[in-house]
Enzyme design. Structure first.
Site, PDB file in Angstrom:
ATOM      1  N   CYS A 132       0.838  -1.199   0.000  1.00  0.00           N
ATOM      2  CA  CYS A 132       0.000   0.000   0.000  1.00  0.00           C
ATOM      3  C   CYS A 132       0.871   1.246   0.000  1.00  0.00           C
ATOM      4  O   CYS A 132       1.412   1.639   1.040  1.00  0.00           O
ATOM      5  CB  CYS A 132      -0.924   0.001   1.220  1.00  0.00           C
ATOM      6  N   CYS A 135      -0.537   4.032   2.241  1.00  0.00           N
ATOM      7  CA  CYS A 135      -0.367   3.788   3.670  1.00  0.00           C
ATOM      8  C   CYS A 135       1.069   4.030   4.129  1.00  0.00           C
ATOM      9  O   CYS A 135       1.296   4.610   5.191  1.00  0.00           O
ATOM     10  CB  CYS A 135      -0.747   2.341   4.007  1.00  0.00           C
ATOM     11  N   ASP A 136       2.037   3.578   3.329  1.00  0.00           N
ATOM     12  CA  ASP A 136       3.419   3.514   3.802  1.00  0.00           C
ATOM     13  C   ASP A 136       4.390   4.421   3.067  1.00  0.00           C
ATOM     14  O   ASP A 136       5.560   4.524   3.454  1.00  0.00           O
ATOM     15  CB  ASP A 136       3.933   2.065   3.699  1.00  0.00           C
TER      16      ASP A 136
END
Length: 303
Positions: A132, A135-136
């Protein structure tokens, strides 16, 4: 006595839309989701092809869809489903917390990111290996990373990471992208992105965190992060033997979302279909809930 009329497994666009339609038909509805509502939509940086929005983040769109379902009266519970059973006229959904009896089930559990399956991937997941970018990605600001894949998700991830990373490599096993032309053109024209064609990652290496990837041509790249975007795979193991699955593990269901098992429907990415988009998932949810409600109404009133 059943606990609910319609039980929906999954709180992505398909499941949440199904909840709205089921509630509007006057039925008791429960939505079960093992993770945060929104599904794969939560991992999408920007959405530009959903009606009424020229551009919106996946997270924001997911929040709006979830808010609409909750405003309609949807009951959402954070429980992972582990099984599905048939008990006479009842359908029984099993979770880690308990069992729910219902009259109809809509499978809307979507699909998850596919893994590379190469040495080092599992050991370094969360230590530089990610599925992701949204997300990261912030953890790799001003660093060098690679994205593996050639579809829309891989291209979107590469463009998103190029805004915050020093350098982005896109590693694709074919000689052309499978994603949309506009995304492919944007990737190929970016000064921060380099594309490695006809190449695969054979291993991911590092001492406690990602340091490099080994490539199928015998070479290697020094990178701090590996973002895997090679497609989706369904997680329909809990339903095997109850509804028919194809060779890829997707629930066999057509545009009417019927699985062939009475009062069990499949909507969105979890079912066999040609186009897997947010809009088609939402449309499936509407179809599945409408047909489920009609079937329940016919049983109630002898139609």
């Amino acid at each position: 006595m059943t606990d609910y009329d319609i039980l929906i497994i999954g709180a992505g666009p398909a499941g949440l839309t199904a909840a709205v339609y089921g509630l509007r038909a006057g039925y008791r509805v429960l939505v079960l989701e093992g993770q945060a509502p929104g599904g794969q939509l939560m991992l999408t940086p920007e959405v530009e092809n959903y009606p009424s929005w020229q551009k919106i983040s996946g997270w924001e769109l997911a929040s709006k869809i979830a808010g609409q379902a909750e405003a309609a009266g949807a009951e959402l519970r954070a429980e992972a489903v582990t099984g599905l059973e048939l008990d006479g006229e009842d359908r029984v959904v099993v979770t880690e917390q308990g069992r729910y009896r219902c009259r109809a089930v809509i499978l809307a559990n979507g699909a998850k990111r596919r893994k590379l399956g190469c040495p080092g991937e599992a050991a370094l997941t969360g230590r530089g290996v990610s599925y992701c970018a949204v997300c990261d990605g912030a953890f790799f600001r001003n660093r060098t990373v690679c994205v593996v894949g050639g579809g829309n998700t891989a291209l979107e991830d590469a463009l998103y990471l190029a805004r915050i990373c020093e350098k982005v490599y896109v590693i694709h096993r074919r000689d052309s992208f499978r994603g949309e032309r506009r995304l492919a053109e944007a990737v190929c024209s970016s000064e921060k992105i380099s594309v490695l064609w006809n190449t695969a990652v054979t291993s991911i290496e590092g001492d406690g965190r990602v340091e490099r990837v080994r490539l199928s041509d015998g070479g290697s790249l020094e990178v701090s992060g590996v973002f895997v975007a090679i497609g989706l795979e369904p997680d329909n193991g809990p339903f095997r033997g109850v509804v028919p699955l194809d060779a890829g593990g997707y629930v066999q269901a057509g545009e009417d979302c019927r699985t062939g098992v009475p009062r069990i429907y499949a909507a969105g990415d979890t079912r066999t279909k040609e186009v897997r988009q947010i809009l088609t998932a939402a449309a499936d949810g509407a179809v599945a809930a409408t047909l489920a409600a009609a079937e329940l109404e016919a049983a109630d009133f002898g139609g």
